[in-house]
Every structure is written in C-alpha cells, then in structure tokens.
Design a protein around this motif. Sequence first.
Motif, PDB file in Angstrom:
ATOM      1  N   PHE A 174       0.851  -1.193   0.000  1.00  0.00           N
ATOM      2  CA  PHE A 174       0.000   0.000   0.000  1.00  0.00           C
ATOM      3  C   PHE A 174       0.884   1.239   0.000  1.00  0.00           C
ATOM      4  CE2 PHE A 174      -2.095   3.313   2.674  1.00  0.00           C
ATOM      5  CZ  PHE A 174      -3.066   3.679   1.752  1.00  0.00           C
ATOM      6  N   THR A 175       0.677   2.097  -0.994  1.00  0.00           N
ATOM      7  CA  THR A 175       1.465   3.324  -1.120  1.00  0.00           C
ATOM      8  C   THR A 175       0.527   4.520  -1.224  1.00  0.00           C
ATOM      9  OG1 THR A 175       3.161   2.103  -2.347  1.00  0.00           O
ATOM     10  CG2 THR A 175       3.252   4.525  -2.416  1.00  0.00           C
ATOM     11  N   PRO A 176       0.424   5.343  -0.185  1.00  0.00           N
ATOM     12  CA  PRO A 176      -0.401   6.553  -0.291  1.00  0.00           C
ATOM     13  C   PRO A 176       0.283   7.597  -1.157  1.00  0.00           C
ATOM     14  CG  PRO A 176       0.692   6.461   1.842  1.00  0.00           C
ATOM     15  CD  PRO A 176       1.040   5.184   1.144  1.00  0.00           C
ATOM     16  N   ILE A 177      -0.520   8.295  -1.933  1.00  0.00           N
ATOM     17  CA  ILE A 177      -0.023   9.398  -2.754  1.00  0.00           C
ATOM     18  C   ILE A 177      -0.761  10.656  -2.296  1.00  0.00           C
ATOM     19  CG2 ILE A 177       0.296  10.294  -5.094  1.00  0.00           C
ATOM     20  CD1 ILE A 177       0.062   7.388  -6.086  1.00  0.00           C
ATOM     21  N   MET A 178      -0.103  11.434  -1.456  1.00  0.00           N
ATOM     22  CA  MET A 178      -0.775  12.556  -0.824  1.00  0.00           C
ATOM     23  C   MET A 178      -0.742  13.792  -1.715  1.00  0.00           C
ATOM     24  SD  MET A 178      -1.547  10.694   1.635  1.00  0.00           S
ATOM     25  CE  MET A 178      -2.554  11.885   2.523  1.00  0.00           C
TER      26      MET A 178
END
Length: 353
Positions: free
Chosen positions: A161-165
Amino acid sequence: MVKNQEMQNVTNEMSLSSRFTAKVLQEFGSSSGELQITDYQRSLIQGYFIGIDRALNTAEEERVRKNANNKDHTYDNTVPYTWANVNLPELSRDVVHYARLGLDMMQPNHISPIPYLNKKNQLYDITLMIGYAGIQYVAENYALVKPKAVTIELVHSTDTFTPIMKSRTNPVESYEFVITNPFNRGDIVGGFGYIEYDDASRNKLVIMPMSAILKRKPQYASANFWGGTKTEWKNGKKQEVEVDGWLEEMCRKTLIREVYSSKHIPLDPRKVDASYQYMKQQEERLQETANEMRQEINVTANRIPLEEAELESLEALQAASQKPKEDLTELFEAPEEVPAEKTTPQPSDGPQF
C-alpha cells in the motif's frame, strides 16, 4: 393449509404494524405538537414495528432459556420481553426521528433494535443502533458534496500500500494498492478509505493503522466478535476457551464508521435538521450507557454478525420470528377509558398500546 397460515400471519403482522404506527405518532405528537410525515416515512415506521417485534420474540426465548438454566433463580430475569414492558414514549421519539432520516429496519445493516432492561423503571428501552449501511446512507444524504464513490480496504502484512498525498506538484490525493498473496495475506496491519468526487481535487484518502482501529474496540468487546478468550460452562465448571471471532469483519466495520464520519465527509449545514441532531445526541447518550447495556445483552452470536459490535449487537436479537406476539392484539385494542384502579399500571406493565 400451511400457506394460508403464513398469509394470515403476514396479515396480522401488517395490521398490528399499522396500529403501532398510529400509537407512535400519537405519543410523539403529544409531546412535540402536530407532526407531519410522508407516506414513505409512515411505511418505515411500520417496518420498525416488525423488526422490533421479532427482536422481542427472540429475546424472550433467550430469557426463558437462561432462566431455566440458572442454578440460582434469584438471578432470573423476571420481566418478559413483551410490548407491555417496553418504554413506548422513549421508543416513539426514536422511531419518528430515525424514520425521518430514512433509516430502514427492513434493509440489512441500516438500523437494528437492541432491547435491554432499564432497572430504574423495570421497562425495556429499545436502543435503535445504526449499522454501517445506515451510517453510509445518512452521511451521503447530509453531505456538503455527495461522493461519487467510496473504496474501503483492509491492508494485510503481505499487501503493498502506497499513499499518494496531495502536494504542490500533485493536485489529486490517491494511492497504489496491490494484494501480492491473495490466499495468505497475513495479519491485518491497518486499512484505508478513498473518497472520490466528480471534482477529483476533492478526493480524500483516509488511513487507519491497526493501532487506531483497536482504539475503537469496545472496552468489554465480545470474543465472539473480536476473537480471544471467553468463559464457557461445561459440566458445571468454568473454563477459558479460545475463539477466532470475526476480526476482519469488525475491523472493516470500524473503518467504515471512521471514513463516513463528518470529519472526512463534511456536513452541509443547510441540511442538518432536528432529526439529525437527535441522532447525534442519542449517539452520545449511548456511549454513556454502553457498559450497562453490555451487561444486559447476552452475547452468544457464533456467526458473522450483521452489525458493528461497538454495543455488542447480536445476530440473535435480529433474527426473524415469523409470528407476531399473541398479546399484541389485546394491547392495541385496549379501550381509551380504563377503570380508575387500572389507570396507574405497575412498572412491569409498561405502556399500553
């Protein structure tokens, strides 16, 4: 013959639900003045009667069973789960406000009745607990901007899981999520919700680590739901047993409640009405009485629960009993004028329909 009996039961149930609706509106109107409701809201109230009646039937069967199994009958619950012992004025206020919100007891996970004994008046308060589908329904109806989609996912230890803020160079909040081992994903490490709008710049990513999920676990959570150890009686002796519970379902429902809160999906102040405010007040009151309720509710579910377990809602109390209670007809048809010696009922008699 069986089919005719089933049809008769349905007819009786619908007739009693209509009388219940009239009584609820009478009770509510006597304290709040003239009441206007739509035909749809009226049909929702009739559904509330059916759902509550079935919950009372199931709870009464459980009360009788538990009393019979008690070795010391001083601990018996001597107050039957009947409409005569229900706190009707309190229930009437709840029913009208929640019907105005559009919450439908006939829909899965919208709203469920939880009866528990109020020891102060020896009447059953019927707590109407809003499920995760009901929370979603209300949040979207009262939203400042209604989302076009909401994604809810639990993240396991083998997932990526990689958040892209959102940032100066990235105008749209987003994420990357890959399940690398679908048949053995490992332990739950957290979860996320992604709220999407027509205007993508509004999109919002909500992240909950497992520590945040567990903070919302009830203090006296049932192992039947969350897993762990529980006490069972076997051959007259207490023993601790390990149960798997339904941790994944509980974590998902906790995540849903967080994502659909007004913190992440802002309310439209112009839509906030008396019924919405009443719902929020009831939620606060529920937190204050939660521990007392947990002592009264018998947690015995051993299947996937239909509702979030923050107040130990039971699938058993939501099970459908197809026959309306026989004593209801007499209650609904009670004369308007009662002889003087009967006008002040004992606490166990409760409100008369």
